[in-house]
Structure formats: C-alpha cells, structure tokens
Write a protein that holds these residues in place. Sequence first.
Motif, PDB file in Angstrom:
ATOM      1  N   GLY A  27       0.816  -1.214   0.000  1.00  0.00           N
ATOM      2  CA  GLY A  27       0.000   0.000   0.000  1.00  0.00           C
ATOM      3  C   GLY A  27       0.846   1.258   0.000  1.00  0.00           C
ATOM      4  N   GLN A  28       1.965   1.201   0.667  1.00  0.00           N
ATOM      5  CA  GLN A  28       2.849   2.361   0.732  1.00  0.00           C
ATOM      6  C   GLN A  28       3.408   2.669  -0.650  1.00  0.00           C
ATOM      7  OE1 GLN A  28       6.043   1.976   3.533  1.00  0.00           O
ATOM      8  NE2 GLN A  28       6.800   4.029   3.177  1.00  0.00           N
ATOM      9  N   ILE A  29       3.823   1.662  -1.349  1.00  0.00           N
ATOM     10  CA  ILE A  29       4.353   1.849  -2.695  1.00  0.00           C
ATOM     11  C   ILE A  29       3.255   2.437  -3.579  1.00  0.00           C
ATOM     12  CG2 ILE A  29       5.373   0.717  -4.686  1.00  0.00           C
ATOM     13  CD1 ILE A  29       7.074   0.701  -2.149  1.00  0.00           C
ATOM     14  N   GLY A  42       1.706  -5.497  -6.104  1.00  0.00           N
ATOM     15  CA  GLY A  42       1.968  -6.929  -6.029  1.00  0.00           C
ATOM     16  C   GLY A  42       1.937  -7.533  -7.418  1.00  0.00           C
ATOM     17  N   TYR A  43       1.024  -7.020  -8.220  1.00  0.00           N
ATOM     18  CA  TYR A  43       0.896  -7.512  -9.583  1.00  0.00           C
ATOM     19  C   TYR A  43       2.146  -7.169 -10.379  1.00  0.00           C
ATOM     20  CZ  TYR A  43      -1.721  -9.078 -13.621  1.00  0.00           C
ATOM     21  OH  TYR A  43      -2.150  -9.775 -14.696  1.00  0.00           O
ATOM     22  N   ALA A  44       2.671  -5.994 -10.156  1.00  0.00           N
ATOM     23  CA  ALA A  44       3.883  -5.560 -10.848  1.00  0.00           C
ATOM     24  C   ALA A  44       5.060  -6.429 -10.413  1.00  0.00           C
ATOM     25  CB  ALA A  44       4.163  -4.100 -10.532  1.00  0.00           C
ATOM     26  N   LEU A  45       5.105  -6.703  -9.134  1.00  0.00           N
ATOM     27  CA  LEU A  45       6.189  -7.519  -8.616  1.00  0.00           C
ATOM     28  C   LEU A  45       6.101  -8.931  -9.191  1.00  0.00           C
ATOM     29  CD1 LEU A  45       6.327  -6.285  -4.957  1.00  0.00           C
ATOM     30  CD2 LEU A  45       8.109  -6.135  -6.669  1.00  0.00           C
ATOM     31  N   ASN A  46       4.882  -9.372  -9.352  1.00  0.00           N
ATOM     32  CA  ASN A  46       4.699 -10.694  -9.932  1.00  0.00           C
ATOM     33  C   ASN A  46       5.241 -10.701 -11.346  1.00  0.00           C
ATOM     34  OD1 ASN A  46       3.774 -13.316 -10.348  1.00  0.00           O
ATOM     35  ND2 ASN A  46       1.908 -12.560 -11.283  1.00  0.00           N
ATOM     36  N   ASN A  47       4.966  -9.628 -12.070  1.00  0.00           N
ATOM     37  CA  ASN A  47       5.442  -9.490 -13.441  1.00  0.00           C
ATOM     38  C   ASN A  47       6.964  -9.353 -13.442  1.00  0.00           C
ATOM     39  OD1 ASN A  47       6.007  -8.898 -16.057  1.00  0.00           O
ATOM     40  ND2 ASN A  47       4.433  -7.369 -16.302  1.00  0.00           N
ATOM     41  N   GLN A  60      12.353  -7.840  -2.449  1.00  0.00           N
ATOM     42  CA  GLN A  60      12.264  -8.480  -1.128  1.00  0.00           C
ATOM     43  C   GLN A  60      11.911  -7.497  -0.033  1.00  0.00           C
ATOM     44  OE1 GLN A  60      14.861  -7.912  -2.878  1.00  0.00           O
ATOM     45  NE2 GLN A  60      16.604  -7.209  -1.688  1.00  0.00           N
ATOM     46  N   ARG A  61      12.111  -6.188  -0.317  1.00  0.00           N
ATOM     47  CA  ARG A  61      11.823  -5.183   0.700  1.00  0.00           C
ATOM     48  C   ARG A  61      10.366  -4.759   0.704  1.00  0.00           C
ATOM     49  NH1 ARG A  61      17.216  -2.069  -1.146  1.00  0.00           N
ATOM     50  NH2 ARG A  61      18.635  -3.715  -0.517  1.00  0.00           N
ATOM     51  N   VAL A  62       9.557  -5.448  -0.044  1.00  0.00           N
ATOM     52  CA  VAL A  62       8.126  -5.151  -0.063  1.00  0.00           C
ATOM     53  C   VAL A  62       7.367  -6.293   0.597  1.00  0.00           C
ATOM     54  CG1 VAL A  62       6.156  -4.553  -1.488  1.00  0.00           C
ATOM     55  CG2 VAL A  62       8.452  -3.915  -2.227  1.00  0.00           C
ATOM     56  N   VAL A  63       6.665  -5.940   1.668  1.00  0.00           N
ATOM     57  CA  VAL A  63       5.899  -6.945   2.389  1.00  0.00           C
ATOM     58  C   VAL A  63       4.466  -6.456   2.547  1.00  0.00           C
ATOM     59  CG1 VAL A  63       7.944  -7.763   3.625  1.00  0.00           C
ATOM     60  CG2 VAL A  63       6.546  -5.938   4.598  1.00  0.00           C
ATOM     61  N   ASN A  64       3.616  -7.242   3.130  1.00  0.00           N
ATOM     62  CA  ASN A  64       2.226  -6.820   3.264  1.00  0.00           C
ATOM     63  C   ASN A  64       2.036  -5.900   4.468  1.00  0.00           C
ATOM     64  OD1 ASN A  64       1.973  -8.332   5.614  1.00  0.00           O
ATOM     65  ND2 ASN A  64       1.323 -10.137   4.480  1.00  0.00           N
ATOM     66  N   ILE A  69       5.448 -11.660   5.145  1.00  0.00           N
ATOM     67  CA  ILE A  69       5.825 -11.916   3.761  1.00  0.00           C
ATOM     68  C   ILE A  69       4.701 -12.688   3.087  1.00  0.00           C
ATOM     69  CG2 ILE A  69       7.425 -13.150   2.273  1.00  0.00           C
ATOM     70  CD1 ILE A  69       9.572 -12.649   4.407  1.00  0.00           C
ATOM     71  N   SER A  70       4.203 -12.121   2.012  1.00  0.00           N
ATOM     72  CA  SER A  70       3.104 -12.770   1.303  1.00  0.00           C
ATOM     73  C   SER A  70       3.616 -13.986   0.528  1.00  0.00           C
ATOM     74  CB  SER A  70       2.459 -11.772   0.344  1.00  0.00           C
ATOM     75  OG  SER A  70       1.915 -10.703   1.087  1.00  0.00           O
ATOM     76  N   MET A  71       2.740 -14.920   0.329  1.00  0.00           N
ATOM     77  CA  MET A  71       3.141 -16.133  -0.385  1.00  0.00           C
ATOM     78  C   MET A  71       3.293 -15.857  -1.865  1.00  0.00           C
ATOM     79  SD  MET A  71       1.636 -19.469   1.290  1.00  0.00           S
ATOM     80  CE  MET A  71      -0.049 -19.336   0.773  1.00  0.00           C
ATOM     81  N   HIS A  72       4.372 -16.345  -2.398  1.00  0.00           N
ATOM     82  CA  HIS A  72       4.616 -16.194  -3.839  1.00  0.00           C
ATOM     83  C   HIS A  72       5.708 -17.149  -4.234  1.00  0.00           C
ATOM     84  CE1 HIS A  72       8.415 -13.894  -3.192  1.00  0.00           C
ATOM     85  NE2 HIS A  72       7.827 -13.579  -2.073  1.00  0.00           N
ATOM     86  N   GLY A  73       5.932 -17.306  -5.527  1.00  0.00           N
ATOM     87  CA  GLY A  73       6.964 -18.228  -5.987  1.00  0.00           C
ATOM     88  C   GLY A  73       6.697 -19.632  -5.466  1.00  0.00           C
TER      89      GLY A  73
END
Length: 119
Positions: A27-29, A42-47, A60-64, A69-73
Amino acid sequence: MAGRSTLYEEIYAIIRLIPAGKVANYGQIAEIHGGCGARQVGYALNNLRNQDTIDEVPWQRVVNARGEISMHGAGAGSFIQREILAEEGIEFDMKGRIDFSIYRWVPELGVRDDSATSG
DNA sequence: TCCCTGACTGGTT
DNA sequence: AAACCAGCCAGGG
C-alpha cells in the motif's frame, strides 16, 4: 505481454528507492505512486519475475501491511525473501512478522517533490 | 468488451 | 487475534 509497462516501471522505480535494512508495504508503494492500488504493486512484482531488471529491484523489501511476507513463488519465493531480508539486517518476530516501527521505510520528505522544506 | 485472476487492504464479527 | 467479505485496478484469453 504488454512490452513496455510504464505503470510497472514506475512501481519498480519506487521500490528501488527502498534502502537495505528497511521495508515497505504494498500500500505504501501504491500511495507513493499515487495512481494505483496495493494489488497493482503486487501484480507488478509478480510481473517482475518476467523482467530482466529483477536483479535491480529490491522486491524483497516489499511486504504486506501486516509486516508479513506474502506467499509467492510457490512458497519458495517467500522463503527466499525472508532469507534476503535477514541478510539485510531485518529482524523477524516469533510469528515471522517485521516490526514496522523499526524497519518501515520512510521516504525522505519528497520522493516525488517537496514544497514544505521551509522548516 | 466481458470475465477471472492476483506477491493487497480495511472493516466487521 | 483470526476468519470472512467487499473494494480496489490492471492484464490475459
């Protein structure tokens, strides 16, 4: 894919401003960007996984918002993220949470622009 | 264009 | 504190 994604690039640019040892939530970003939502971050990070600049973006410096840490990968990415943050000096709670009162990234009064530096 | 999905967030119960 | 629901905006088929 969309080839050039200005939105994503802007999001990446903001994330690149996060210094080691600090973290920000999605949200901060999004708020700094001012034109998208947390999900878009999050969508951008996924991309980002498809970008060649992934090594230039401290994803890695972006969390919820909960400091978790959100689940991904497929879950592995989440593990790696924690490992990297630990390397940067980030401490985790017993429940795997980060204390924002300590590690929250605070933009230096004007990541975008400043008009109140009169002090 | 419409529908579904997604590394999110806040309010209520 | 945890679980559930609704809101949010963008991308791919």
